[in-house]
Design a protein around this motif. Structure first.
Motif, PDB file in Angstrom:
ATOM      1  N   HIS A 108     -28.720 -14.649 -20.904  1.00 36.04           N
ATOM      2  CA  HIS A 108     -28.368 -15.296 -22.165  1.00 36.04           C
ATOM      3  C   HIS A 108     -27.427 -14.465 -23.015  1.00 36.04           C
ATOM      4  N   LYS A 109     -27.059 -13.287 -22.492  1.00 35.51           N
ATOM      5  CA  LYS A 109     -26.184 -12.418 -23.287  1.00 35.51           C
ATOM      6  C   LYS A 109     -24.725 -12.515 -22.844  1.00 35.51           C
ATOM      7  N   VAL A 110     -24.514 -12.713 -21.553  1.00 33.74           N
ATOM      8  CA  VAL A 110     -23.116 -12.762 -21.099  1.00 33.74           C
ATOM      9  C   VAL A 110     -22.788 -14.104 -20.468  1.00 33.74           C
ATOM     10  N   LYS A 111     -21.537 -14.447 -20.615  1.00 35.35           N
ATOM     11  CA  LYS A 111     -21.042 -15.637 -19.940  1.00 35.35           C
ATOM     12  C   LYS A 111     -20.161 -15.184 -18.764  1.00 35.35           C
ATOM     13  N   VAL A 112     -20.152 -15.995 -17.714  1.00 36.17           N
ATOM     14  CA  VAL A 112     -19.419 -15.616 -16.509  1.00 36.17           C
ATOM     15  C   VAL A 112     -18.228 -16.549 -16.309  1.00 36.17           C
ATOM     16  N   ILE A 113     -17.072 -15.941 -16.091  1.00 30.27           N
ATOM     17  CA  ILE A 113     -15.868 -16.734 -15.784  1.00 30.27           C
ATOM     18  C   ILE A 113     -15.297 -16.232 -14.453  1.00 30.27           C
ATOM     19  N   CYS A 114     -14.838 -17.167 -13.630  1.00 26.68           N
ATOM     20  CA  CYS A 114     -14.304 -16.798 -12.322  1.00 26.68           C
ATOM     21  C   CYS A 114     -12.883 -17.331 -12.163  1.00 26.68           C
ATOM     22  N   GLY A 115     -12.058 -16.545 -11.489  1.00 27.88           N
ATOM     23  CA  GLY A 115     -10.704 -17.011 -11.214  1.00 27.88           C
ATOM     24  C   GLY A 115     -10.179 -16.387  -9.933  1.00 27.88           C
ATOM     25  N   GLY A 116      -9.128 -16.969  -9.386  1.00 28.10           N
ATOM     26  CA  GLY A 116      -8.539 -16.451  -8.149  1.00 28.10           C
ATOM     27  C   GLY A 116      -8.106 -17.619  -7.292  1.00 28.10           C
ATOM     28  N   ALA A 117      -7.133 -17.347  -6.438  1.00 24.00           N
ATOM     29  CA  ALA A 117      -6.468 -18.422  -5.709  1.00 24.00           C
ATOM     30  C   ALA A 117      -7.412 -19.372  -4.982  1.00 24.00           C
TER      31      ALA A 117
END
Ligand code: THG
Length: 522
Positions: free
Chosen positions: A480-489
């Motif tokens: 509940h403290k961090v949000k996760v973002i993902c990226g890459g081809a």
């Protein structure tokens, strides 16, 4: 063995030719020099007809057009049967010199025509051509010397064009020797080992490539080729010429004779320079390809005009957008000297400049190198301004992002770009590097009180590790403290959502925007 090694290795030379105002330098460590071939009536009925009438309008417009399309030197050939060639060549050269300022390559089989052309030429011309025939050497070399010109030497003699590369090397050697005896230095001789039609002899391409290499290694001279000869009589000629160009350049071709108005040829030349490290920041390629696609004007910001119109602060923003680091720093210094508010510079000029760059990037109006240059320009300004910010008012405190490329993946370009953009947008970034296991992300997020964890993954083989890392975070005290973002081809929105990520970034700029959204930053 395809290539013969030669007996000795000569130091490569640089050749220069010039117009009245411009010098063009040809050499193996420089970008390719394009000799535009279109002023030549061979196979061009319209040009042949206008030359017969003595009308030079087409010659002028072809000159202008080829220079616009990237020619550095123009070949001038007015050989039509029955014409007064010395007179026509003289008039063509006078006419071309009135409309362009690039050096000229004076192309004729007639020594009298070459001489007439040289007489009216302003600068150091390139004479096209001499060859290994004794009478040619005797006639042309003194002319070249007398006019302080450079000369193209064709590797042919009384017996015609030798099939074998070694024979062509022998002729090249003879031409260079004879030129030196006539007082013409090696750098003023450009050898043409002659591209011949592979439709007539399927070994012709290979022999020319071998000849280029032998001549380069032994004589060190610059070399040219009439590229399009190679594809005569075959379909899809430009593609053949383009592949041949790439092979020829690696073996010693430095100044191809080509039609720059054919985009495929121009592109092959740009790409060859690009791939051989002769196009700093990929700028030549990018600007030509943007111009070609007609997609938005290149961000050629009117930085100079702004010096009169806009304020100094706007000039900072413009310099950042156009990636002009030195100018951006100079304007920032000036603005600070004049008492500008550091916080205002960051918020309203630097960050907003980079936002515009991000938008352009997403719309594919600019590409990674331009984005990098803009981000670096901004970083340089930020470094200047940051120490001046009042304590507690540090604009760099938008939040903390832990960033890394997932386990099993070593790709870092996207991640590094995201880091740069995040930092210049005001985030603190903890960069874990590449090949980062799930536990490392957790540890770093905990230690640094991160708000966001960003996962980068280029290969589909990273997918399980993306899933594993997200699960590890979402099943921990950090859920509940961090949000996760993902990226890459390789990563899709669908996949990362299924894994439980909070956001998906299409690219670096999109990532920065999504992170701002998640943290409710305007
Ligand atoms: N080496 C050197 N000089 C040269 C050549 C060379 N000069 C002439 C030639 N070869 C290079 N220039 C041309 C000019 C025109 C064409 C090819 C090479 C050409 N013309 C088309 C045709 O003949 O069909 C017309 C195409 C059009 O209409 O656009 O291909 O090898 N030192």
């Amino acid at each position: 063995r395809i290539f013969y090694s030669s007996r000795k290795t000569a130091t490569p030379v640089e050749s220069s030719v010039s117009s009245g105002t411009k010098t063009v330098v040809i050499g193996p460590s420089r970008p390719l020099v394009i000799i535009g071939e279109r002023i030549n009536p061979t196979g061009r009925k319209k040009l042949a007809a206008s030359l017969e009438e003595g009308n030079l309008d087409l010659v002028r417009s072809e000159a202008i057009r080829q220079v616009q399309e990237g020619a550095h030197i123009l070949d001038v050939n007015v050989g039509v049967s029955g014409i007064d060639e010395p007179r026509m060549l003289r008039e063509a050269i006078i006419a071309i010199q009135e409309v362009t300022d690039v050096p000229l390559c004076i192309d004729s089989a007639l020594p009298k025509a070459l001489e007439a052309g040289l007489r009216v030429y302003k600068g150091k011309a390139l004479v096209n051509s001499v060859n290994g025939e004794k009478h040619k050497l005797d006639q042309i070399l003194p002319l070249v010397k007398a006019h302080n010109a450079a000369v193209i030497g064709l590797t042919m003699d009384d017996n015609g064009i030798p099939k074998k590369a070694e024979k062509r090397l022998e002729i090249a050697r003879l031409i260079v020797d004879r030129a030196q005896q006539a007082g013409i230095p090696r750098e003023d001789v450009i050898i043409d080992p002659l591209a011949m039609a592979i439709s007539a002899d399927d070994q012709a391409g290979l022999e020319t490539i071998k000849a280029l290499r032998l001549i380069r290694d032994e004589l060190g001279v610059n070399q040219t080729l009439g590229l399009s000869n190679i594809s005569f009589g075959l379909p899809e000629r430009s593609s053949i010429n383009a592949v041949f160009l790439a092979m020829a350049v690696l073996n010693g071709l430095t100044c191809p004779i080509s039609d720059p108005t054919l985009w495929e040829m121009r592109r092959a030349i740009l790409l060859t320079d690009l791939l051989l490290g002769k196009d700093e920041f990929c700028m030549h390629y990018l600007s030509a390809s943007t111009k070609k696609s007609g997609k938005g004007k290149k961000i050629e910001m009117p930085v100079k005009e702004a010096a009169h119109g806009g304020t100094d602060l706007e000039r900072i923003k413009e310099a950042v957008i156009s990636g002009k680091r030195k100018l951006a720093v100079e304007y920032t210094k000036k603005a600070l000297d004049q008492g500008a508010d550091p916080q205002d510079i960051i918020n309203n000029y630097l960050i907003s400049g980079l936002n515009i760059v991000g938008e352009k990037f997403e719309k594919k109006k600019i590409f990674v190198p331009e984005m990098m240059m803009a981000a670096k320009s901004m970083q340089a300004c930020v470094d200047l301004v940051k120490p001046l910010l009042k304590k507690g008012e540090d604009a760099m405190g938008l939040g903390t992002v832990v960033l890394g490329t997932v386990f099993g993946d070593l790709h870092d370009i996207g991640k590094n770009l995201t880091k740069l953009l995040l930092e210049t947008s005001g985030f603190r970034v903890i960069d874990l590097g590449e090949n980062v296991p799930a536990e490392k992300f957790l540890e770093a997020a905990r230690e640094n009180n991160a708000h966001i964890v960003g996962l980068s993954s280029l290969l589909t083989t990273g997918d399980p590790h993306v899933a594993e890392t997200i699960h590890a975070i979402k099943n921990s005290d950090l859920a509940h403290k961090v949000k996760v973002i993902c990226g890459g081809a390789a990563l899709t929105l669908k996949f990362v959502e299924a894994c439980g990520a909070d956001a998906h970034a299409r690219d670096a700029a999109d990532g920065v925007r999504k992170i701002k959204n998640m943290l409710e930053i305007k």
